[in-house]
Write a protein that holds these residues in place. Structure first.
Motif, PDB file in Angstrom:
ATOM      1  N   VAL A 192       4.181   8.977   9.185  1.00  0.00           N
ATOM      2  CA  VAL A 192       3.592   8.172  10.235  1.00  0.00           C
ATOM      3  C   VAL A 192       2.061   8.063  10.088  1.00  0.00           C
ATOM      4  CG1 VAL A 192       3.736   7.607  12.697  1.00  0.00           C
ATOM      5  CG2 VAL A 192       5.446   9.050  11.698  1.00  0.00           C
ATOM      6  N   PHE A 193       1.537   8.231   8.866  1.00  0.00           N
ATOM      7  CA  PHE A 193       0.127   7.975   8.585  1.00  0.00           C
ATOM      8  C   PHE A 193      -0.120   6.490   8.817  1.00  0.00           C
ATOM      9  CE2 PHE A 193      -3.053   6.481   5.484  1.00  0.00           C
ATOM     10  CZ  PHE A 193      -4.137   7.250   5.848  1.00  0.00           C
ATOM     11  N   GLN A 194      -1.262   6.115   9.408  1.00  0.00           N
ATOM     12  CA  GLN A 194      -1.558   4.722   9.705  1.00  0.00           C
ATOM     13  C   GLN A 194      -2.874   4.299   9.071  1.00  0.00           C
ATOM     14  OE1 GLN A 194      -1.240   3.730  13.854  1.00  0.00           O
ATOM     15  NE2 GLN A 194       0.470   5.129  14.140  1.00  0.00           N
ATOM     16  N   HIS A 195      -2.939   3.032   8.662  1.00  0.00           N
ATOM     17  CA  HIS A 195      -4.153   2.473   8.083  1.00  0.00           C
ATOM     18  C   HIS A 195      -4.196   0.988   8.424  1.00  0.00           C
ATOM     19  CE1 HIS A 195      -7.485   2.050   5.285  1.00  0.00           C
ATOM     20  NE2 HIS A 195      -6.914   0.935   4.860  1.00  0.00           N
ATOM     21  N   THR A 196      -5.390   0.458   8.654  1.00  0.00           N
ATOM     22  CA  THR A 196      -5.557  -0.961   8.949  1.00  0.00           C
ATOM     23  C   THR A 196      -6.587  -1.542   7.989  1.00  0.00           C
ATOM     24  OG1 THR A 196      -5.077  -0.564  11.270  1.00  0.00           O
ATOM     25  CG2 THR A 196      -6.119  -2.643  10.738  1.00  0.00           C
ATOM     26  N   THR A 197      -6.291  -2.743   7.458  1.00  0.00           N
ATOM     27  CA  THR A 197      -7.170  -3.432   6.532  1.00  0.00           C
ATOM     28  C   THR A 197      -7.462  -4.830   7.053  1.00  0.00           C
ATOM     29  OG1 THR A 197      -6.201  -2.234   4.673  1.00  0.00           O
ATOM     30  CG2 THR A 197      -7.401  -4.226   4.137  1.00  0.00           C
TER      31      THR A 197
ATOM     32  N   TYR B 234      -0.696  -0.867   8.455  1.00  0.00           N
ATOM     33  CA  TYR B 234       0.269  -0.148   7.630  1.00  0.00           C
ATOM     34  C   TYR B 234       0.684   1.132   8.345  1.00  0.00           C
ATOM     35  CZ  TYR B 234      -1.445  -3.086   3.811  1.00  0.00           C
ATOM     36  OH  TYR B 234      -1.791  -4.150   3.015  1.00  0.00           O
ATOM     37  N   THR B 235       1.976   1.457   8.270  1.00  0.00           N
ATOM     38  CA  THR B 235       2.495   2.698   8.838  1.00  0.00           C
ATOM     39  C   THR B 235       3.444   3.332   7.839  1.00  0.00           C
ATOM     40  OG1 THR B 235       2.413   1.721  11.042  1.00  0.00           O
ATOM     41  CG2 THR B 235       3.687   3.745  10.797  1.00  0.00           C
ATOM     42  N   CYS B 236       3.258   4.613   7.559  1.00  0.00           N
ATOM     43  CA  CYS B 236       4.151   5.335   6.643  1.00  0.00           C
ATOM     44  C   CYS B 236       5.453   5.674   7.368  1.00  0.00           C
ATOM     45  CB  CYS B 236       3.482   6.609   6.157  1.00  0.00           C
ATOM     46  SG  CYS B 236       4.555   7.592   5.088  1.00  0.00           S
TER      47      CYS B 236
ATOM     48  N   ARG C  37       0.856  -1.181   0.000  1.00  0.00           N
ATOM     49  CA  ARG C  37       0.000   0.000   0.000  1.00  0.00           C
ATOM     50  C   ARG C  37       0.892   1.231   0.000  1.00  0.00           C
ATOM     51  NH1 ARG C  37      -5.321   1.720   1.962  1.00  0.00           N
ATOM     52  NH2 ARG C  37      -5.084   3.867   2.628  1.00  0.00           N
ATOM     53  N   LEU C  38       0.513   2.221  -0.787  1.00  0.00           N
ATOM     54  CA  LEU C  38       1.227   3.489  -0.793  1.00  0.00           C
ATOM     55  C   LEU C  38       0.542   4.439   0.176  1.00  0.00           C
ATOM     56  CD1 LEU C  38       1.891   4.076  -4.601  1.00  0.00           C
ATOM     57  CD2 LEU C  38       3.451   3.163  -2.883  1.00  0.00           C
ATOM     58  N   CYS C  39       1.330   5.295   0.808  1.00  0.00           N
ATOM     59  CA  CYS C  39       0.786   6.280   1.736  1.00  0.00           C
ATOM     60  C   CYS C  39      -0.163   7.217   0.993  1.00  0.00           C
ATOM     61  CB  CYS C  39       1.918   7.081   2.372  1.00  0.00           C
ATOM     62  SG  CYS C  39       1.336   8.389   3.475  1.00  0.00           S
ATOM     63  N   THR C  40      -1.283   7.511   1.618  1.00  0.00           N
ATOM     64  CA  THR C  40      -2.273   8.412   1.033  1.00  0.00           C
ATOM     65  C   THR C  40      -1.689   9.795   0.790  1.00  0.00           C
ATOM     66  OG1 THR C  40      -4.009   7.206   2.193  1.00  0.00           O
ATOM     67  CG2 THR C  40      -4.563   9.414   1.412  1.00  0.00           C
ATOM     68  N   TRP C  41      -0.798  10.244   1.661  1.00  0.00           N
ATOM     69  CA  TRP C  41      -0.265  11.599   1.592  1.00  0.00           C
ATOM     70  C   TRP C  41       1.065  11.671   0.855  1.00  0.00           C
ATOM     71  CZ3 TRP C  41      -4.326  14.135   2.829  1.00  0.00           C
ATOM     72  CH2 TRP C  41      -5.202  13.639   3.789  1.00  0.00           C
TER      73      TRP C  41
ATOM     74  N   LYS D 163       2.756   9.073  -0.816  1.00  0.00           N
ATOM     75  CA  LYS D 163       2.871   8.156  -1.956  1.00  0.00           C
ATOM     76  C   LYS D 163       4.132   7.292  -1.883  1.00  0.00           C
ATOM     77  CE  LYS D 163      -0.866   9.930  -3.620  1.00  0.00           C
ATOM     78  NZ  LYS D 163      -2.091   9.425  -3.056  1.00  0.00           N
ATOM     79  N   VAL D 164       4.638   7.031  -0.675  1.00  0.00           N
ATOM     80  CA  VAL D 164       5.772   6.124  -0.495  1.00  0.00           C
ATOM     81  C   VAL D 164       5.242   4.782   0.019  1.00  0.00           C
ATOM     82  CG1 VAL D 164       7.404   7.999  -0.032  1.00  0.00           C
ATOM     83  CG2 VAL D 164       6.265   6.874   1.861  1.00  0.00           C
ATOM     84  N   PRO D 165       5.941   3.671  -0.232  1.00  0.00           N
ATOM     85  CA  PRO D 165       5.479   2.374   0.275  1.00  0.00           C
ATOM     86  C   PRO D 165       5.428   2.368   1.810  1.00  0.00           C
ATOM     87  CG  PRO D 165       7.205   2.086  -1.361  1.00  0.00           C
ATOM     88  CD  PRO D 165       7.139   3.554  -1.056  1.00  0.00           C
ATOM     89  N   MET D 166       4.341   1.845   2.342  1.00  0.00           N
ATOM     90  CA  MET D 166       4.153   1.817   3.788  1.00  0.00           C
ATOM     91  C   MET D 166       4.699   0.511   4.359  1.00  0.00           C
ATOM     92  SD  MET D 166       0.314   3.409   3.973  1.00  0.00           S
ATOM     93  CE  MET D 166       0.305   3.823   5.695  1.00  0.00           C
ATOM     94  N   ARG D 167       5.138   0.555   5.635  1.00  0.00           N
ATOM     95  CA  ARG D 167       5.538  -0.655   6.349  1.00  0.00           C
ATOM     96  C   ARG D 167       4.268  -1.406   6.702  1.00  0.00           C
ATOM     97  NH1 ARG D 167       9.067   2.914  10.047  1.00  0.00           N
ATOM     98  NH2 ARG D 167      10.922   3.145   8.792  1.00  0.00           N
ATOM     99  N   LYS D 168       4.351  -2.737   6.764  1.00  0.00           N
ATOM    100  CA  LYS D 168       3.157  -3.522   7.050  1.00  0.00           C
ATOM    101  C   LYS D 168       3.466  -4.617   8.051  1.00  0.00           C
ATOM    102  CE  LYS D 168       4.301  -5.665   2.716  1.00  0.00           C
ATOM    103  NZ  LYS D 168       3.949  -5.889   1.359  1.00  0.00           N
TER     104      LYS D 168
END
Length: 65
Positions: A49-54, A43-45, A21-25, A27-32
């Motif tokens: 440090v933007f965070q997202h969970t799927t 996911y953490t940028c 997943r790319l960061c919403t803000w 556009k770099v690959p996020m850690r997962k």
């Protein structure tokens, strides 16, 4: 004989098997990493440090009332 289990059994799954997943803000690959016994991918940028969970797999059925 005593059996020992790892503290985090989901940490043995390679992150390459998880969707990227790319960061919403940024556009770099996020850690997962897997969380909640492997039910979710967190996911953490690394930049902002933007965070997202799927959720992985289907959503569990709702309890009957």
């Amino acid at each position: 004989m005593t059996m020992s289990t790892p503290a985090n059994p989901t940490s043995t799954q390679p992150s390459a098997d998880l969707p990227d997943r790319l960061c919403t803000w940024c556009k770099v690959p996020m850690r997962k990493r897997l969380v909640a016994s492997g039910q979710f991918v967190h996911y953490t940028c690394p930049t902002c440090v933007f965070q997202h969970t799927t959720r992985r797999g289907p959503k569990p059925a709702a309890p009957a009332h």
